[in-house]
Scaffold this motif. Structure first.
Motif, PDB file in Angstrom:
ATOM      1  N   SER A   1      55.411  25.605  -4.854  1.00 20.14           N
ATOM      2  CA  SER A   1      55.444  26.538  -3.722  1.00 20.14           C
ATOM      3  C   SER A   1      54.406  26.156  -2.680  1.00 20.14           C
ATOM      4  O   SER A   1      54.690  26.176  -1.475  1.00 20.14           O
ATOM      5  CB  SER A   1      55.152  27.962  -4.190  1.00 20.14           C
ATOM      6  OG  SER A   1      56.065  28.353  -5.147  1.00 20.14           O
ATOM      7  N   ALA A   2      53.216  25.804  -3.136  1.00 19.24           N
ATOM      8  CA  ALA A   2      52.165  25.424  -2.195  1.00 19.24           C
ATOM      9  C   ALA A   2      52.590  24.199  -1.395  1.00 19.24           C
ATOM     10  O   ALA A   2      52.422  24.147  -0.171  1.00 19.24           O
ATOM     11  CB  ALA A   2      50.864  25.144  -2.947  1.00 19.24           C
ATOM     12  N   GLU A   3      53.182  23.224  -2.078  1.00 19.09           N
ATOM     13  CA  GLU A   3      53.659  22.026  -1.376  1.00 19.09           C
ATOM     14  C   GLU A   3      54.723  22.397  -0.343  1.00 19.09           C
ATOM     15  O   GLU A   3      54.705  21.903   0.791  1.00 19.09           O
ATOM     16  CB  GLU A   3      54.253  21.034  -2.381  1.00 19.09           C
ATOM     17  CG  GLU A   3      53.206  20.363  -3.241  1.00 19.09           C
ATOM     18  CD  GLU A   3      53.826  19.550  -4.361  1.00 19.09           C
ATOM     19  OE1 GLU A   3      53.180  18.613  -4.836  1.00 19.09           O
ATOM     20  OE2 GLU A   3      54.959  19.849  -4.773  1.00 19.09           O
ATOM     21  N   GLY A   4      55.646  23.287  -0.758  1.00 22.59           N
ATOM     22  CA  GLY A   4      56.697  23.699   0.161  1.00 22.59           C
ATOM     23  C   GLY A   4      56.133  24.392   1.390  1.00 22.59           C
ATOM     24  O   GLY A   4      56.590  24.154   2.508  1.00 22.59           O
ATOM     25  N   LEU A   5      55.125  25.232   1.185  1.00 22.45           N
ATOM     26  CA  LEU A   5      54.511  25.931   2.317  1.00 22.45           C
ATOM     27  C   LEU A   5      53.887  24.942   3.288  1.00 22.45           C
ATOM     28  O   LEU A   5      54.040  25.077   4.505  1.00 22.45           O
ATOM     29  CB  LEU A   5      53.435  26.896   1.813  1.00 22.45           C
ATOM     30  CG  LEU A   5      53.928  28.214   1.265  1.00 22.45           C
ATOM     31  CD1 LEU A   5      52.751  29.043   0.787  1.00 22.45           C
ATOM     32  CD2 LEU A   5      54.686  28.964   2.354  1.00 22.45           C
ATOM     33  N   ILE A   6      53.182  23.964   2.744  1.00 14.34           N
ATOM     34  CA  ILE A   6      52.523  22.994   3.622  1.00 14.34           C
ATOM     35  C   ILE A   6      53.560  22.223   4.424  1.00 14.34           C
ATOM     36  O   ILE A   6      53.448  22.077   5.649  1.00 14.34           O
ATOM     37  CB  ILE A   6      51.646  22.035   2.784  1.00 14.34           C
ATOM     38  CG1 ILE A   6      50.479  22.817   2.189  1.00 14.34           C
ATOM     39  CG2 ILE A   6      51.152  20.882   3.624  1.00 14.34           C
ATOM     40  CD1 ILE A   6      49.754  22.083   1.107  1.00 14.34           C
ATOM     41  N   LEU A   7      54.611  21.774   3.745  1.00 18.26           N
ATOM     42  CA  LEU A   7      55.658  21.025   4.441  1.00 18.26           C
ATOM     43  C   LEU A   7      56.342  21.903   5.490  1.00 18.26           C
ATOM     44  O   LEU A   7      56.593  21.465   6.620  1.00 18.26           O
ATOM     45  CB  LEU A   7      56.683  20.503   3.439  1.00 18.26           C
ATOM     46  CG  LEU A   7      57.693  19.509   3.981  1.00 18.26           C
ATOM     47  CD1 LEU A   7      56.991  18.258   4.464  1.00 18.26           C
ATOM     48  CD2 LEU A   7      58.724  19.153   2.939  1.00 18.26           C
TER      49      LEU A   7
ATOM     50  N   LEU B   1      55.080  24.427   7.084  1.00 17.54           N
ATOM     51  CA  LEU B   1      54.164  24.625   8.209  1.00 17.54           C
ATOM     52  C   LEU B   1      54.174  23.409   9.130  1.00 17.54           C
ATOM     53  O   LEU B   1      54.212  23.541  10.359  1.00 17.54           O
ATOM     54  CB  LEU B   1      52.755  24.878   7.676  1.00 17.54           C
ATOM     55  CG  LEU B   1      51.778  25.436   8.691  1.00 17.54           C
ATOM     56  CD1 LEU B   1      52.191  26.831   9.094  1.00 17.54           C
ATOM     57  CD2 LEU B   1      50.366  25.441   8.133  1.00 17.54           C
ATOM     58  N   ILE B   2      54.190  22.215   8.526  1.00 15.01           N
ATOM     59  CA  ILE B   2      54.249  20.991   9.342  1.00 15.01           C
ATOM     60  C   ILE B   2      55.518  20.993  10.185  1.00 15.01           C
ATOM     61  O   ILE B   2      55.493  20.718  11.387  1.00 15.01           O
ATOM     62  CB  ILE B   2      54.216  19.738   8.432  1.00 15.01           C
ATOM     63  CG1 ILE B   2      52.884  19.646   7.686  1.00 15.01           C
ATOM     64  CG2 ILE B   2      54.445  18.473   9.253  1.00 15.01           C
ATOM     65  CD1 ILE B   2      52.835  18.535   6.658  1.00 15.01           C
ATOM     66  N   LEU B   3      56.643  21.344   9.554  1.00 14.86           N
ATOM     67  CA  LEU B   3      57.926  21.311  10.263  1.00 14.86           C
ATOM     68  C   LEU B   3      57.975  22.342  11.386  1.00 14.86           C
ATOM     69  O   LEU B   3      58.429  22.046  12.494  1.00 14.86           O
ATOM     70  CB  LEU B   3      59.071  21.565   9.282  1.00 14.86           C
ATOM     71  CG  LEU B   3      59.405  20.421   8.358  1.00 14.86           C
ATOM     72  CD1 LEU B   3      60.527  20.808   7.406  1.00 14.86           C
ATOM     73  CD2 LEU B   3      59.822  19.210   9.163  1.00 14.86           C
TER      74      LEU B   3
ATOM     75  N   ALA C   1      65.098  34.662  13.284  1.00 15.68           N
ATOM     76  CA  ALA C   1      63.898  33.959  12.818  1.00 15.68           C
ATOM     77  C   ALA C   1      64.220  33.158  11.569  1.00 15.68           C
ATOM     78  O   ALA C   1      63.751  32.028  11.387  1.00 15.68           O
ATOM     79  CB  ALA C   1      62.780  34.956  12.543  1.00 15.68           C
ATOM     80  N   ALA C   2      65.071  33.740  10.705  1.00 14.19           N
ATOM     81  CA  ALA C   2      65.423  33.043   9.467  1.00 14.19           C
ATOM     82  C   ALA C   2      66.130  31.733   9.764  1.00 14.19           C
ATOM     83  O   ALA C   2      66.005  30.766   9.005  1.00 14.19           O
ATOM     84  CB  ALA C   2      66.314  33.922   8.606  1.00 14.19           C
ATOM     85  N   MET C   3      66.882  31.684  10.867  1.00 14.84           N
ATOM     86  CA  MET C   3      67.567  30.439  11.196  1.00 14.84           C
ATOM     87  C   MET C   3      66.590  29.387  11.696  1.00 14.84           C
ATOM     88  O   MET C   3      66.853  28.198  11.608  1.00 14.84           O
ATOM     89  CB  MET C   3      68.627  30.695  12.263  1.00 14.84           C
ATOM     90  CG  MET C   3      69.798  31.493  11.752  1.00 14.84           C
ATOM     91  SD  MET C   3      71.249  31.315  12.788  1.00 14.84           S
ATOM     92  CE  MET C   3      70.680  31.914  14.337  1.00 14.84           C
ATOM     93  N   MET C   4      65.463  29.847  12.280  1.00 12.86           N
ATOM     94  CA  MET C   4      64.573  28.893  12.923  1.00 12.86           C
ATOM     95  C   MET C   4      63.432  28.408  12.035  1.00 12.86           C
ATOM     96  O   MET C   4      62.868  27.358  12.287  1.00 12.86           O
ATOM     97  CB  MET C   4      63.996  29.517  14.199  1.00 12.86           C
ATOM     98  CG  MET C   4      64.983  29.428  15.347  1.00 12.86           C
ATOM     99  SD  MET C   4      64.691  30.674  16.570  1.00 12.86           S
ATOM    100  CE  MET C   4      63.300  29.996  17.428  1.00 12.86           C
ATOM    101  N   ILE C   5      63.095  29.184  11.016  1.00 12.67           N
ATOM    102  CA  ILE C   5      61.952  28.786  10.190  1.00 12.67           C
ATOM    103  C   ILE C   5      62.450  28.069   8.938  1.00 12.67           C
ATOM    104  O   ILE C   5      63.127  28.667   8.111  1.00 12.67           O
ATOM    105  CB  ILE C   5      61.111  30.009   9.801  1.00 12.67           C
ATOM    106  CG1 ILE C   5      60.584  30.701  11.049  1.00 12.67           C
ATOM    107  CG2 ILE C   5      59.971  29.602   8.891  1.00 12.67           C
ATOM    108  CD1 ILE C   5      59.877  31.998  10.764  1.00 12.67           C
ATOM    109  N   PRO C   6      62.146  26.800   8.806  1.00 12.13           N
ATOM    110  CA  PRO C   6      62.585  26.094   7.612  1.00 12.13           C
ATOM    111  C   PRO C   6      61.645  26.365   6.428  1.00 12.13           C
ATOM    112  O   PRO C   6      60.434  26.392   6.590  1.00 12.13           O
ATOM    113  CB  PRO C   6      62.506  24.625   8.036  1.00 12.13           C
ATOM    114  CG  PRO C   6      61.456  24.593   9.088  1.00 12.13           C
ATOM    115  CD  PRO C   6      61.420  25.936   9.737  1.00 12.13           C
TER     116      PRO C   6
END
Lengths: 359, 281
Positions: free
Chosen positions: A333-339, A341-343, B115-120
């Protein structure tokens, strides 16, 4: 409007909202909560609170402390510039004041934490150890994205320009180029696996038979695999960009070109002065879609290489998937959050740039 | 006539490029179907570049009898069918509600969906796995279908809402004067009118579910429940899939051919639906 009518009206949205809540909103916030936990190796539902340790492990203690410091300082700067003033009418002045104080306090807390962490590091002499496996997988994702942004999008643009000119046969090209995005990643990936693998070496055989035998090599070997994956992804995915760009090109009125021609503008001039400026919003759209689509690829690497050989093609989402398989849910989950946020940062800043260019 | 020659040359270069790329898109599939009709030993000798000595369907028979492909295929059809129906009903209801009816928190709900569509969330499958496990929906058909409904929901609601916004209100008014309830107006008036939107929603979501991999991989671990994409992946990692190339290609053909045929028949709508879906998101 009475209560009953409100309730009836609301019931139209209710099924959607129920599913959306359970499968999107709750998981969204649950990710943050999970990222502060570590699951026991036997049962993923058995979670232990570990605080920010997952993030420290990913970033290394030093970088994590530095990030906290930067966040703290920027929060304080943000609060002192008092951006909240814009938000509020006279009535909400007091709310703005409270928000400002809360932000300063939060920023201060981050800053204090950061300083404390640094003092602690120097006391314990911790070595610098970010999770290189993870960051390498991120690097690979962005390497593929770089190929997507350059090779794939240039190819898509070139082909769209070509089809725009060759209007009569354009329909057939559209159908052919869009076939690959329609077929699943798994089918394409497995087909390419058979073609490219060293044995029986179909692709190498093909190269030899057209006289390019010196190019033959182990395409899925440890030196080439990542580039092969990137090129395969571009080959599969250029159809999307192609269709979107082509649709954009066809909205540019023909009269513009003709007027320019009469004014004596040559082809290159017409291209840079008419085609490109008219297409800017669409080009940015394609760029954002490429980034979002490519950084998160998983199907193609899973089918083509399964992350191998020796992890050389383990891209970021594949890494997250592997962590989940090893029941490291918190870490994943932490990795997913970081990725994520980058995106989000990337796509929103691109949107901003595109708006700036437009005006 | 140097201008004429220049133009011809220019067109020649364009068409060479286009045809080369087009061939690279078609050739692998012709090669795949061709190879799937021969025994593996023959394929290893000629690399699939020659027509089969004798057409034989041994590989196809194997993929269905031992490879379990039939089950995967039916599962995929079931999931696609149910998910798409659920999405169409739920999202057109919601789209109608947001577009035409008044209730508190309406705008908030709509912005949340946007927002759900825009936030990956690249790792959305991680919390979903834990949540589904804790409520006992992991490794069940209903869990997977609901998860897939959610994936397509926000985009479909958006499409329906914007479509309904453009419709004139007269028809509804006359239906209301005739004494129709809101639900009946939705079903008898709005939903039939929204056919173009429904077309886009159906095509985009059907392909999305059919080609979905990661959620199926995470949610379903029972072989009998797996859809085609996961089944193919499993099959490709089995000892047969790793060594018997032509059998694997038969399986790939079975998976790809229906899509290719449907695509060729409905290409105009599919291209429109997919790009509409992609550009809105």
């Amino acid at each position: 409007m009475n209560r009953k009518e409100q309730l009836i009206n609301f019931s139209f949205v209710f099924p959607a909202l129920a599913i959306f809540s359970f499968f999107y909103i709750i998981p969204f916030f649950y990710t943050f909560w999970l990222s502060l936990h570590k699951a026991s190796s036997t049962n993923v539902l058995d979670l232990n609170f570990v605080g920010v340790r997952n993030f420290k492990d990913i970033f290394s203690v030093q970088i994590f402390a530095a990030l906290a410091g930067i966040l703290g300082i920027s929060l304080i700067v943000f609060a002192f510039k008092n951006k909240f003033k814009k938000l509020s009418s006279k009535r909400k002045k007091s709310l703005a004041k409270t928000l400002q104080i809360i932000t300063i306090a939060a920023g201060g807390a981050f800053l204090v934490y950061s300083i404390g962490a640094f003092l602690n590091i120097s006391k314990q002499a911790l070595s610098f150890s970010p999770d290189l496996q993870w960051w390498n997988s991120v690097r690979r994702s962005f390497y593929i994205t770089l190929w997507g942004l350059t090779f794939q999008n240039c190819l898509a643009f070139l082909l769209a320009l070509g089809v725009d000119r060759a209007a009569r046969t354009g329909k057939y090209y559209r159908v052919i180029f869009f076939l690959l995005p329609v077929l699943g990643e798994v089918i394409i990936g497995l087909l390419l696996r058979i073609m490219l693998s060293h044995y029986p070496g179909v692709f190498n055989h093909l190269l030899e038979s057209i006289g390019l035998g010196q190019w033959a090599q182990n395409w899925l070997g440890k030196d080439m695999a990542l580039t092969t994956l990137a090129v395969s992804h571009c080959w599969r995915g250029f159809g999307y960009g192609f269709i979107i760009l082509l649709a954009g090109l066809q909205t540019i009125p023909e009269q513009l070109y003709e007027a320019a021609k009469i004014d004596g503008a040559n082809a290159l001039h017409r291209f840079t002065k008419i085609t490109i400026p008219m297409l800017i919003p669409i080009i940015f759209l394609v760029i954002i879609l490429t980034i979002l689509g490519t950084v998160q690829i998983i199907g193609l690497p899973m089918a083509l290489t399964r992350g191998g050989p020796a992890g050389r093609t383990t891209v970021s989402v594949l890494r997250i998937f592997e962590d989940l398989n090893n029941s490291h849910v918190g870490y994943a989950s932490a990795e997913g959050l970081i990725l994520g946020l980058i995106l989000v940062t990337l796509s929103f800043s691109l949107l901003k740039i595109s708006k700036k260019i437009k005006s | 006539m140097p201008e004429q020659i220049k133009k011809t040359l220019y067109l020649l270069v364009i068409h060479t490029l286009l045809i080369t790329v087009a061939l690279s898109c078609i050739f692998p599939f012709v090669w795949m179907i061709n190879s799937s009709l021969k025994p593996n030993s023959e394929f290893i000798q000629d690399h699939g570049f020659e027509l089969p000595d004798k057409v034989n369907f041994q590989n196809y028979i194997y993929t269905f009898t031992k490879g379990n492909l039939g089950t995967y295929f039916l599962n995929s059809i079931l999931y696609t069918f149910l998910t798409v129906i659920a999405i169409v009903i739920i999202s057109s209801l919601a789209g109608y509600g947001i577009s035409r009816l008044q209730f508190r928190g309406k705008n908030f709900i709509f912005y949340m969906i946007l927002a759900a569509m825009m936030i990956p969330i690249p790792a959305a499958f991680v919390p979903l796995y834990v949540l589904l496990k804790s409520v006992g929906l992991l490794n069940t058909r209903i869990g997977y279908i609901l998860a897939m409904v959610n994936v397509g929901l926000s985009l479909s609601i958006y499409l329906y809402k914007t479509f309904f916004d453009q419709l004139p209100k007269d028809l509804e008014e006359s239906a209301r004067i005739d004494g129709c309830g809101k639900l009946r107006i939705w079903w008898h008036v709005m939903f039939p009118l929204a056919k173009p939107a429904t077309g886009v929603v159906v095509i985009f979501n059907a392909l999305n579910v059919w080609n979905e991999l990661i959620l199926a991989l995470v949610i379903l671990s029972n072989k009998g429940l797996m859809p085609l994409q996961v089944g193919l992946l499993k099959f490709s990692q089995s000892s047969v899939g790793l060594t018997q190339y032509t059998t694997l290609m038969a399986a790939l053909t079975v998976a790809a051919l229906p899509i290719i045929i449907i695509y060729l028949i409905m290409q105009k709508h599919i291209i429109k639906g997919m790009t509409a879906g992609a550009t809105v998101g």
